[in-house]
Structures are given as structure tokens and as C-alpha cells.
Design a protein around this motif. Structure first.
Motif, PDB file in Angstrom:
ATOM      1  N   UNK A 199      90.400 107.894   1.640  1.00  0.00           N
ATOM      2  CA  UNK A 199      91.336 107.499   2.576  1.00  0.00           C
ATOM      3  C   UNK A 199      92.406 107.263   3.403  1.00  0.00           C
ATOM      4  N   UNK A 200      91.253 106.186   3.485  1.00  0.00           N
ATOM      5  CA  UNK A 200      92.183 104.649   3.941  1.00  0.00           C
ATOM      6  C   UNK A 200      92.325 103.336   2.719  1.00  0.00           C
ATOM      7  N   UNK A 201      91.717 104.198   1.811  1.00  0.00           N
ATOM      8  CA  UNK A 201      92.563 103.117   0.550  1.00  0.00           C
ATOM      9  C   UNK A 201      93.790 103.132   0.076  1.00  0.00           C
ATOM     10  N   UNK A 202      94.095 102.417  -0.775  1.00  0.00           N
ATOM     11  CA  UNK A 202      95.222 103.039  -1.876  1.00  0.00           C
ATOM     12  C   UNK A 202      95.206 104.090  -2.543  1.00  0.00           C
ATOM     13  N   UNK A 203      93.611 104.491  -2.548  1.00  0.00           N
ATOM     14  CA  UNK A 203      93.557 105.558  -4.287  1.00  0.00           C
ATOM     15  C   UNK A 203      94.510 106.675  -3.733  1.00  0.00           C
ATOM     16  N   UNK A 204      95.088 107.065  -2.318  1.00  0.00           N
ATOM     17  CA  UNK A 204      96.756 108.842  -2.635  1.00  0.00           C
ATOM     18  C   UNK A 204      97.569 107.862  -2.275  1.00  0.00           C
ATOM     19  N   UNK A 205      97.766 106.585  -2.040  1.00  0.00           N
ATOM     20  CA  UNK A 205      99.029 106.279  -0.908  1.00  0.00           C
ATOM     21  C   UNK A 205      99.012 104.996  -1.249  1.00  0.00           C
ATOM     22  N   UNK A 214      96.327  99.591  10.001  1.00  0.00           N
ATOM     23  CA  UNK A 214      95.604 100.715   9.375  1.00  0.00           C
ATOM     24  C   UNK A 214      95.281  99.628   8.148  1.00  0.00           C
ATOM     25  N   UNK A 215      96.839  99.227   7.078  1.00  0.00           N
ATOM     26  CA  UNK A 215      96.677  97.732   6.715  1.00  0.00           C
ATOM     27  C   UNK A 215      96.108  96.870   6.100  1.00  0.00           C
ATOM     28  N   UNK A 216      95.866  96.429   7.726  1.00  0.00           N
ATOM     29  CA  UNK A 216      94.656  95.616   7.339  1.00  0.00           C
ATOM     30  C   UNK A 216      93.355  95.407   7.314  1.00  0.00           C
ATOM     31  N   UNK A 217      92.603  96.293   6.873  1.00  0.00           N
ATOM     32  CA  UNK A 217      91.516  97.518   6.345  1.00  0.00           C
ATOM     33  C   UNK A 217      91.801  98.381   5.252  1.00  0.00           C
ATOM     34  N   UNK A 218      92.408  97.852   5.133  1.00  0.00           N
ATOM     35  CA  UNK A 218      93.195  99.058   3.388  1.00  0.00           C
ATOM     36  C   UNK A 218      93.567  97.861   2.410  1.00  0.00           C
ATOM     37  N   UNK A 219      93.702  96.593   3.023  1.00  0.00           N
ATOM     38  CA  UNK A 219      93.727  95.337   2.186  1.00  0.00           C
ATOM     39  C   UNK A 219      92.324  94.761   1.419  1.00  0.00           C
ATOM     40  N   UNK A 220      91.706  95.178   2.527  1.00  0.00           N
ATOM     41  CA  UNK A 220      89.987  94.560   2.086  1.00  0.00           C
ATOM     42  C   UNK A 220      89.304  95.918   1.444  1.00  0.00           C
ATOM     43  N   UNK A 221      89.118  97.250   1.805  1.00  0.00           N
ATOM     44  CA  UNK A 221      88.867  97.849   1.180  1.00  0.00           C
ATOM     45  C   UNK A 221      88.347  97.869  -0.444  1.00  0.00           C
TER      46      UNK A 221
END
Length: 269
Positions: A199-205, A214-221
Motif C-alpha cells: 500500500x506504500x507502492x504504485x500498485x494502487x495509486x 512517502x514518495x522517497x520510499x515508494x520510489x525504491x519500493x
């Protein structure tokens, strides 16, 4: 499964020959697949749950997220499939933990089979179940309006990428299954780990809708990379970078968890 199907030539040192070990691995995989008909609840996990995910995300969140369920389905379906695949790797952990606590491995140890055959056979069977769930969700998506505009080649490559990633993550699941005290602890750990990662990824949004920190984490998730790669392969678009990073993450996960999982497996069995 009979003693005959699992009995195979061994070398003078008592080790099972590689070809025989491979045959035994596929025999154990087939055993796991056939066992599904004796456990109807497993059909729910691999069939009903994926269908439920698609319907809930599409028709409950679609209007709010993208203006219509159809528009959101185009973006979200690849991510839903990735999330479902990651959750399903934990079924491997729960099944291995159950076999371990019920003494299944103790009985198999008395047979003249490769020591790794039951473990790799289980993973192989579960990857086949991952493929079934993926195809089921794609088929449902097509019925609801999703279109694979990236072509059949993109679909095949995307499917292969997701299965390869699932195979890598399965070694982490093996380690959890070997170390957890019971199946309930495996399930609790899986939800605690996988929910925040997905849920902190680009899977759903889209990542750019998230707060900057949060983008900083999502970019490397890794889930972001896999979702973007799968989405790009299905729909057509730039995929080189997310595919590369997905493979890097898969290789890294396998390199870390494979030796740890095998050490725990040998210690427990």
C-alpha cells in the motif's frame, strides 16, 4: 504417491543422482497440486480471493480513485495481481510450517529421495498456483473491460516477470515457515509485512499523489518497480527501468534468503 514413484537410483556415496532428484521434485510438486482436491478451502484462497480483490478494488475504490471503475481497473489490475501474488507466497510458508509441525518431513526423510525434493516441489507447485490465480485475474479483468494493449509478447513477459519475482520471495516465505512457531504466527507476520509494502507502492495509486517523504520510499519500493513493470508490459509503455529494478530486487532477495532458508530447512528436517 507410492514408494515406487519416489524410489530412485543413488550414487555409491548414498546421494540421490541429480536427474532422479529432479524427477522426485516434480513428483512432490504433483502431490501438492493433487492435494488441492482434498482441501476445498485452498481453492478459495487461489480462486475466490483473487476474484474478490478485483471486484472490491474496482467497484469500491474505482469511482473515487479514477472517476469510474473502468478507468481505475486499467491502472490498478496489474498492482492487484502483484499484491495477490505476494500474499500467496505466504501460503507456502504456512503449508511448510504445517507439514513441519505435523511430522510430514519426518516421514519423508525415511524415503530414498533427495532431501530438497519436498521443499522445491512445494515451491514449484505453489508457483503453478500463482500462475493460475494470475490468469484468473487477467481473465476477469478482460470481462470487466481491461485490455492488454501491450500485445501477447508483453503479456508473456509480464507474467514471467511476476512468477520469477514470486519464486525469489518464496525463499523468504520458506525461512518464515521454518522459524515460526505455528501457522497463525506465519499469517500474522505476513500481513504485518506485506500490507504496508504494497500500500506504500504504485500498485494502487500514482506515487506523485503521495506526500514527499512517502514518495522517497515508494520510489525504491520493490513492489513499485514490479507493479510499474507489469503494468507497462501489459499496457505498452516504457518498461526498461522498472523491469531491470524488478530483476535486481528478485536476485537480491533470492541471494539473501535462499541460503538462510536452506540452512533453516536442513536444521529442521
Amino acid at each position: 504417491m507410492t514408494a515406487t514413484t519416489l524410489t530412485a537410483p543413488v550414487s555409491a556415496s548414498g546421494r540421490v543422482r541429480p536427474l532422479a532428484g529432479l524427477q522426485q521434485t516434480f513428483t512432490m510438486a504433483w502431490r501438492s497440486l493433487v492435494a488441492v482436491k482434498h482441501n476445498p478451502l485452498e481453492l478459495v484462497d487461489y480462486s475466490i480471493t483473487p476474484i474478490m480483490f478485483v471486484f472490491l478494488f474496482t467497484y469500491v475504490l474505482g469511482g473515487q480513485m479514477a472517476g469510474s471503475p473502468e478507468a481505475y481497473l486499467k491502472y490498478a489490475l496489474p498492482g492487484i495481481i502483484v499484491q495477490n501474488t505476494l500474499f500467496m507466497t505466504m501460503y507456502t510458508a504456512m503449508a511448510l510450517n504445517t507439514d513441519l509441525t505435523k511430522g510430514v518431513f519426518d516421514r519423508l526423510r525415511s524415503l530414498p529421495i533427495a532431501r530438497s525434493a519436498p521443499l522445491i516441489g512445494r515451491i514449484t507447485a505453489d508457483l503453478a498456483k500463482h500462475l493460475w490465480a494470475l490468469l484468473l485475474m487477467i481473465g476477469l479483468g478482460l470481462l470487466l473491460g481491461f485490455r492488454v494493449t501491450g500485445g501477447f509478447g508483453g503479456f508473456l513477459l509480464g507474467t514471467l516477470l511476476v512468477i520469477v519475482f514470486a519464486a525469489a520471495v518464496s525463499w523468504g516465505a520458506v525461512l518464515i515457515g521454518m522459524l515460526a512457531g505455528d501457522a497463525e504466527k506465519v499469517q500474522a507476520f505476513a500481513f504485518t509485512l506485506i500490507f504496508p509494502i504494497t500500500f506504500t507502492s504504485s500498485a494502487f495509486v500514482m506515487v506523485d499523489t503521495m506526500p514527499g517523504w512517502l514518495q522517497a520510499w515508494s520510489d525504491v519500493n520493490p513492489v513499485t518497480h514490479l507493479s510499474d513493470a507489469f503494468r507497462g508490459l501489459l499496457l505498452g509503455g516504457p518498461v526498461a527501468e522498472p523491469v531491470l529494478w524488478s530483476l535486481v530486487w528478485a536476485a537480491g532477495i533470492a541471494l539473501v534468503f535462499y541460503p538462510l532458508a536452506m540452512r533453516a530447512y536442513r536444521a529442521k528436517t
